[in-house]
Design an enzyme around this catalytic site. Structure first.
Site: not given
Length: 458
Positions: A88, A90-91, A116, A129, A239, A309, A317-318, A323-324, A344, A348, A350
């Site tokens: 996908h 995003d993945k 990113e 960075e 998906k 599909f 899709d970009a 985003r997931k 990261k 971090k 997060d």
């Protein structure tokens, strides 16, 4: 200079399909839905043919209105979780970002990374960075990740051999660096202010929610049958979504009762029919993954409900790193903090804090202090000690060893050193293991490297 590229393509008319419409209540509430007639996963009439794609996806047109959960069972509710394949868009971006993290950590375990990724038709861009002593061929790392995701042909919207690669990296801000740096790793400050959550429950052997576990395993299976050639018509993007019916047991604990519905969208070759797609997905993806005891004659299947599909991946899709987050964590159960996980290094919080919160939650449930719980940790940039620790057992605290709902947070503080540097050290997070986490969830997995999944005795 800025180069702007526009890609035009004609999409076929979207087929008119009717799918269920449901309103799921919160945990402990109730839900009802407009549903299709029962569709069984196997033939029940001798040699009768399996349901066709049209029957599976559109039979709701003539269906009478019936409630999904019994109106007499007021403790029954629906809860859905989704997942996506490793390819996908995003993945793909998560995977590229974590491949960069691993490349840096392999040569310099002290690397500071915030990377990113964005992808679209024919192009991949990384930006962020990074401070490292390692010399990294970022372009090669990116192309290798794109290749591994199955994008090897311009017809798929991305080809690892010919796609444009743009690298826009700078070193970490010295203002951030000075707040994190320390003589000893244990005294390292948090790399950012952050709120993170961890969750665990008794629904599965891995202490994860059933709806999330099944959706994740279905998406992993979808990729597996593509890569091993079982289904030669499948293309990389995909998906899945699983809606479970839960019932609250006598102790007020959500307990999986049955699978209400399964949705799978699989990118496919031009020539394959919808009937074959539906039959193959049922036989080779659903049946090997979903335990038979959770499927019944009322379970609903929507296989490629859009009807087509062919165009997928970055061409459709970009993609973007981070985003997931719900796919990455607990499928909508518990809570989720404000920061993404991939791309990261472990300074971090997060990332490292989220791993620690899961470690705590799983350890509490496994030790029998509660049947399910959500752990929240909060940090301030530059400070080593967490600002707050909170444990919510949803009323399932067992009072083991005299511990009450209110005292569990103090127990956690005495049993776990939650300074970021100590988390990094205890969970050995300077190893190049991050790419493995990028797809199919960061939690509920049994890989040896994932030390946050190893229960700590409390």
């Amino acid at each position: 200079s800025v180069v702007t590229a526009y890609t035009y393509y004609n999409k076929p008319p979207k087929q008119q399909t009717t799918t269920m419409s449901s309103t799921a209540g919160s945990v402990g509430g109730s839900a009802s839905a407009e549903t299709a007639p029962p569709l069984t996963p196997t033939n029940t009439a001798g040699d009768a043919a399996p349901p066709s794609a049209d029957e599976m996806n559109q039979s709701a047109n003539n269906a009478p209105t019936t409630p999904t959960a019994s109106t007499e069972d007021t403790d029954s509710f629906l809860f859905a979780s989704e997942s996506v394949t490793e390819s996908h868009p995003d993945k793909l971006c998560d995977t590229i970002s974590d491949a960069i993290v691993d490349a840096c950590l392999t040569l310099d375990p002290s690397s500071r990374i915030a990377c990113e990724t964005v992808c679209k038709t024919g192009v991949v861009i990384i930006f962020g960075e990074i401070t490292t002593s390692a010399s990294i061929n970022y372009e090669q790392v990116i192309r290798d990740a794109v290749r591994d995701a199955g994008y090897d042909d311009p017809a798929k919207g991305l080809d690892y051999k010919t796609c444009n690669v743009i690298v826009a990296l700078e070193e970490q801000s010295p203002d951030i660096a000075q707040s994190v740096d320390s003589t000893k790793v244990e005294d390292m400050g948090a790399g950012d202010s952050s709120v993170v959550f961890g969750y665990a429950c008794e629904e599965t052997p891995e202490f994860m929610p059933m709806s999330h576990s099944l959706a994740t395993k279905l998406s992993a299976r979808l990729a597996a049958v593509r890569k091993d050639g079982t289904l030669d018509w499948i293309r990389p993007d995909g998906k899945t979504q699983v809606t479970m019916e839960y019932v609250m047991n006598a102790d007020g604990i959500p307990t999986p009762k049955r699978v209400h519905s399964i949705i799978i969208s699989a990118q496919h070759a031009e020539e394959v029919s919808n009937d074959k797609i539906s039959a193959d997905l049922l036989e080779h993806v659903v049946k090997p993954v979903v335990p038979e005891k959770y499927l019944d004659d009322k379970t609903i299947y929507h296989m490629n409900p859009s009807g087509r599909f062919v165009i997928g991946g970055p061409h459709s899709d970009a993609g973007l790193t981070g985003r997931k987050p719900i796919v990455d964590s607990y499928g909508g159960w518990g809570s989720y903090g404000g920061g993404t996980l991939s791309g990261k290094d472990a300074t971090k919080v997060d990332r490292s804090g989220a791993y620690a919160a899961r470690w705590i939650a799983k350890s509490l449930v496994a030790a029998g202090y509660c049947h399910r719980c959500c752990v929240q940790l909060s940090y301030a940039i530059g400070l080593a000690q967490p600002i707050s620790v909170h444990v919510d057992t949803y009323g399932t605290c067992t009072n083991k060893n005299g511990q009450t709902e209110q005292s569990l947070a103090k127990l956690v503080e005495t049993k776990f050193d939650l300074r970021p540097g100590c988390i990094v050290k205890e969970l050995d997070l300077r190893r190049p293991i991050m790419r493995k986490t990028a797809a199919y969830g960061h939690f509920g997995r049994e890989e040896e490297e994932f030390k946050w999944e190893k229960v700590k005795e409390i």
